[in-house]
Design a protein around this motif. Structure first.
Motif, PDB file in Angstrom:
ATOM      1  N   PHE A  36      -2.792 -13.261 -26.862  1.00  0.00           N
ATOM      2  CA  PHE A  36      -2.318 -14.079 -27.975  1.00  0.00           C
ATOM      3  C   PHE A  36      -0.980 -13.554 -28.488  1.00  0.00           C
ATOM      4  CE2 PHE A  36      -2.204 -14.902 -32.614  1.00  0.00           C
ATOM      5  CZ  PHE A  36      -2.162 -16.282 -32.580  1.00  0.00           C
ATOM      6  N   ALA A  37      -0.853 -12.237 -28.600  1.00  0.00           N
ATOM      7  CA  ALA A  37       0.402 -11.643 -29.092  1.00  0.00           C
ATOM      8  C   ALA A  37       1.573 -11.992 -28.177  1.00  0.00           C
ATOM      9  CB  ALA A  37       0.252 -10.134 -29.234  1.00  0.00           C
ATOM     10  N   GLN A  38       1.362 -11.980 -26.864  1.00  0.00           N
ATOM     11  CA  GLN A  38       2.427 -12.355 -25.937  1.00  0.00           C
ATOM     12  C   GLN A  38       2.790 -13.827 -26.095  1.00  0.00           C
ATOM     13  OE1 GLN A  38       0.625 -11.167 -22.230  1.00  0.00           O
ATOM     14  NE2 GLN A  38       1.808  -9.253 -22.151  1.00  0.00           N
ATOM     15  N   ALA A  39       1.793 -14.665 -26.295  1.00  0.00           N
ATOM     16  CA  ALA A  39       2.055 -16.095 -26.476  1.00  0.00           C
ATOM     17  C   ALA A  39       2.895 -16.335 -27.726  1.00  0.00           C
ATOM     18  CB  ALA A  39       0.740 -16.874 -26.545  1.00  0.00           C
ATOM     19  N   VAL A  40       2.538 -15.668 -28.808  1.00  0.00           N
ATOM     20  CA  VAL A  40       3.291 -15.833 -30.054  1.00  0.00           C
ATOM     21  C   VAL A  40       4.709 -15.283 -29.892  1.00  0.00           C
ATOM     22  CG1 VAL A  40       3.420 -15.138 -32.476  1.00  0.00           C
ATOM     23  CG2 VAL A  40       1.256 -15.930 -31.512  1.00  0.00           C
ATOM     24  N   ALA A  41       4.869 -14.180 -29.164  1.00  0.00           N
ATOM     25  CA  ALA A  41       6.203 -13.625 -28.926  1.00  0.00           C
ATOM     26  C   ALA A  41       7.074 -14.624 -28.164  1.00  0.00           C
ATOM     27  CB  ALA A  41       6.101 -12.304 -28.177  1.00  0.00           C
ATOM     28  N   ARG A  45      10.593 -16.450 -29.385  1.00  0.00           N
ATOM     29  CA  ARG A  45      11.853 -16.454 -28.618  1.00  0.00           C
ATOM     30  C   ARG A  45      12.323 -17.886 -28.359  1.00  0.00           C
ATOM     31  NH1 ARG A  45       9.792 -11.605 -24.986  1.00  0.00           N
ATOM     32  NH2 ARG A  45       8.498 -13.314 -24.308  1.00  0.00           N
ATOM     33  N   VAL A  46      11.388 -18.784 -28.070  1.00  0.00           N
ATOM     34  CA  VAL A  46      11.757 -20.198 -27.894  1.00  0.00           C
ATOM     35  C   VAL A  46      12.312 -20.747 -29.205  1.00  0.00           C
ATOM     36  CG1 VAL A  46      10.864 -22.528 -27.447  1.00  0.00           C
ATOM     37  CG2 VAL A  46      10.201 -20.620 -25.961  1.00  0.00           C
ATOM     38  N   ALA A  47      11.747 -20.340 -30.320  1.00  0.00           N
ATOM     39  CA  ALA A  47      12.244 -20.789 -31.626  1.00  0.00           C
ATOM     40  C   ALA A  47      13.690 -20.356 -31.830  1.00  0.00           C
ATOM     41  CB  ALA A  47      11.364 -20.246 -32.744  1.00  0.00           C
ATOM     42  N   GLU A  48      14.034 -19.151 -31.415  1.00  0.00           N
ATOM     43  CA  GLU A  48      15.419 -18.678 -31.538  1.00  0.00           C
ATOM     44  C   GLU A  48      16.360 -19.525 -30.692  1.00  0.00           C
ATOM     45  OE1 GLU A  48      15.216 -14.554 -30.456  1.00  0.00           O
ATOM     46  OE2 GLU A  48      14.086 -14.018 -32.256  1.00  0.00           O
ATOM     47  N   ILE A  49      15.941 -19.821 -29.466  1.00  0.00           N
ATOM     48  CA  ILE A  49      16.751 -20.678 -28.585  1.00  0.00           C
ATOM     49  C   ILE A  49      16.907 -22.060 -29.197  1.00  0.00           C
ATOM     50  CG2 ILE A  49      16.773 -21.851 -26.340  1.00  0.00           C
ATOM     51  CD1 ILE A  49      15.244 -19.331 -25.261  1.00  0.00           C
ATOM     52  N   ALA A  91      13.558 -19.791 -17.816  1.00  0.00           N
ATOM     53  CA  ALA A  91      14.259 -18.508 -17.671  1.00  0.00           C
ATOM     54  C   ALA A  91      13.612 -17.432 -18.546  1.00  0.00           C
ATOM     55  CB  ALA A  91      15.735 -18.674 -18.003  1.00  0.00           C
ATOM     56  N   LEU A  92      13.251 -17.816 -19.748  1.00  0.00           N
ATOM     57  CA  LEU A  92      12.587 -16.887 -20.660  1.00  0.00           C
ATOM     58  C   LEU A  92      11.247 -16.436 -20.080  1.00  0.00           C
ATOM     59  CD1 LEU A  92      12.251 -15.554 -23.496  1.00  0.00           C
ATOM     60  CD2 LEU A  92      11.193 -17.690 -24.194  1.00  0.00           C
ATOM     61  N   LEU A  93      10.475 -17.353 -19.562  1.00  0.00           N
ATOM     62  CA  LEU A  93       9.166 -17.019 -19.001  1.00  0.00           C
ATOM     63  C   LEU A  93       9.276 -16.161 -17.741  1.00  0.00           C
ATOM     64  CD1 LEU A  93       7.412 -20.452 -19.550  1.00  0.00           C
ATOM     65  CD2 LEU A  93       6.892 -18.308 -20.734  1.00  0.00           C
TER      66      LEU A  93
END
Length: 96
Positions: A36-41, A45-49, A91-93
């Motif tokens: 869950f923590a990785q999913a939220v992270a 990051r997607v929110a920043e993009i 790319a992020l993933l």
């Protein structure tokens, strides 16, 4: 305002976006992370993009599974902005 892609353009874009599908007026991809923590992270990051691009996806979080829904709401469907954001999410993933 961004212009809607034709069905042929969406199909062509999907050939370069493995894991993504077109559903109605959105590009969608489901990914499962290790926790869950990785999913939220990833969502953070997607929110920043998205903030930097001023183009915001809908994201469903189900424990460690994320479902991305990309659509240009102001245009009423899929535009080049959505394809670009999908590429950035991929790319992020791919980054460890």
């Amino acid at each position: 305002m961004a212009e809607l892609l034709t069905d042929d353009q969406v199909t062509a874009a999907l050939h370069t976006l493995p894991g993504w599908t077109a559903r109605d007026t959105t590009l969608e991809r489901t990914v499962e992370l290790g926790s869950f923590a990785q999913a939220v992270a990833v969502v953070n990051r997607v929110a920043e993009i998205a903030e930097a691009d001023d183009h915001h996806p809908d994201v469903d979080i189900h424990y460690r599974t994320l479902v991305f829904h990309l659509s240009t709401h102001s245009a009423g469907g899929i535009t080049a902005l959505d394809v670009t954001l999908a590429e950035k999410i991929d790319a992020l993933l791919a980054t460890p």
